[in-house]
Design a protein around this motif. Structure first.
Motif, mmCIF file in Angstrom:
data_model
loop_
_atom_site.group_PDB
_atom_site.id
_atom_site.type_symbol
_atom_site.label_atom_id
_atom_site.label_comp_id
_atom_site.label_asym_id
_atom_site.label_seq_id
_atom_site.Cartn_x
_atom_site.Cartn_y
_atom_site.Cartn_z
ATOM 1 N N LEU A 4 0.819 -1.206 0.000
ATOM 2 C CA LEU A 4 0.000 0.000 0.000
ATOM 3 C C LEU A 4 0.855 1.259 0.000
ATOM 4 C CD1 LEU A 4 -2.799 -1.061 2.500
ATOM 5 C CD2 LEU A 4 -2.889 -1.044 0.009
ATOM 6 N N SER A 5 1.949 1.250 0.737
ATOM 7 C CA SER A 5 2.799 2.439 0.790
ATOM 8 C C SER A 5 3.365 2.778 -0.590
ATOM 9 C CB SER A 5 3.939 2.243 1.788
ATOM 10 O OG SER A 5 4.738 1.132 1.410
ATOM 11 N N GLU A 6 3.722 1.760 -1.385
ATOM 12 C CA GLU A 6 4.231 2.007 -2.736
ATOM 13 C C GLU A 6 3.121 2.544 -3.645
ATOM 14 O OE1 GLU A 6 6.431 -1.152 -4.619
ATOM 15 O OE2 GLU A 6 7.409 -1.661 -2.724
ATOM 16 N N GLN A 7 1.920 2.008 -3.490
ATOM 17 C CA GLN A 7 0.807 2.480 -4.304
ATOM 18 C C GLN A 7 0.485 3.939 -3.978
ATOM 19 O OE1 GLN A 7 -1.844 -0.850 -3.240
ATOM 20 N NE2 GLN A 7 -2.161 -1.075 -5.449
ATOM 21 N N LEU A 8 0.493 4.279 -2.685
ATOM 22 C CA LEU A 8 0.222 5.658 -2.284
ATOM 23 C C LEU A 8 1.314 6.600 -2.791
ATOM 24 C CD1 LEU A 8 -1.087 5.055 1.336
ATOM 25 C CD2 LEU A 8 -2.414 5.890 -0.608
ATOM 26 N N ALA A 9 2.563 6.148 -2.754
ATOM 27 C CA ALA A 9 3.661 6.967 -3.273
ATOM 28 C C ALA A 9 3.491 7.194 -4.770
ATOM 29 C CB ALA A 9 5.006 6.290 -2.978
ATOM 30 N N GLU A 10 3.089 6.156 -5.507
ATOM 31 C CA GLU A 10 2.867 6.302 -6.946
ATOM 32 C C GLU A 10 1.721 7.278 -7.214
ATOM 33 O OE1 GLU A 10 1.732 3.750 -10.942
ATOM 34 O OE2 GLU A 10 2.230 2.657 -9.112
ATOM 35 N N LEU A 11 0.655 7.183 -6.423
ATOM 36 C CA LEU A 11 -0.467 8.117 -6.563
ATOM 37 C C LEU A 11 0.008 9.552 -6.349
ATOM 38 C CD1 LEU A 11 -3.504 8.737 -6.832
ATOM 39 C CD2 LEU A 11 -3.685 8.307 -4.376
ATOM 40 N N SER A 12 0.835 9.758 -5.346
ATOM 41 C CA SER A 12 1.357 11.089 -5.049
ATOM 42 C C SER A 12 2.196 11.619 -6.204
ATOM 43 C CB SER A 12 2.198 11.038 -3.770
ATOM 44 O OG SER A 12 2.769 12.286 -3.496
ATOM 45 N N VAL A 13 3.054 10.767 -6.754
ATOM 46 C CA VAL A 13 3.901 11.171 -7.877
ATOM 47 C C VAL A 13 3.044 11.539 -9.083
ATOM 48 C CG1 VAL A 13 5.576 10.299 -9.571
ATOM 49 C CG2 VAL A 13 5.944 9.916 -7.134
ATOM 50 N N ARG A 14 2.019 10.726 -9.358
ATOM 51 C CA ARG A 14 1.160 10.996 -10.510
ATOM 52 C C ARG A 14 0.357 12.292 -10.314
ATOM 53 N NH1 ARG A 14 0.113 6.737 -14.342
ATOM 54 N NH2 ARG A 14 1.479 4.991 -13.884
ATOM 55 N N ALA A 15 -0.122 12.541 -9.086
ATOM 56 C CA ALA A 15 -0.852 13.776 -8.819
ATOM 57 C C ALA A 15 0.063 14.981 -8.999
ATOM 58 C CB ALA A 15 -1.445 13.752 -7.410
#
Length: 141
Positions: A4-15
């Protein structure tokens, strides 16, 4: 599946990437904006296809909302395809202005939808953590 932490980091980068693209696009020439749009369209298609593939691979363990989500993904893919077709048509000044207003409205809706998705993701992450803590506590009991 990624943690989950990697997915949230990817979401942050994409935003952040979307925010940077918006700021940069305001200052660029039309041809550069078209190139950014093509890249964004490709990234959106890839992301939608990835989610669709994950749903398909989930099989019977998927939630009861899978069909609704697949319908949403299909609609998103169709909208992306329609966007490509629509973008190729020439527009007069009044129509171009109206189109810009509609596109801005669509972008605002997409951002609101993304914010809602982030909030749902936050709740899902907290539920997952709570579930993991409950499982650990059950092991100790």
């Amino acid at each position: 599946m990624k943690p989950l932490s990697e997915q949230l980091a990817e979401l942050s980068v994409r935003a952040k990437g979307a925010e940077d693209a918006f700021e940069g696009a305001k200052k660029e020439a039309h041809d550069k904006i078209e190139a950014r749009k093509a890249a964004a369209l490709s990234a959106a298609k890839t992301a939608v296809e990835k989610v669709n593939q994950q749903i398909k691979s989930a099989g019977e363990s998927a939630t009861r909302d899978t069909k609704a989500l697949q319908a949403k993904i299909t609609a998103d893919v169709n909208a992306l395809k329609a966007h490509v077709v629509e973008a190729k048509h020439g527009l007069d000044v009044k129509l171009a202005e109206k189109n810009a207003e509609l596109l801005e409205s669509d972008a605002g809706f997409a951002i609101d939808y993304a914010i809602a998705s982030v909030e749902q993701a936050r709740l899902a992450v907290l539920d997952a953590i709570d579930g993991r803590l409950a499982a650990e506590q059950a092991k100790r009991s």
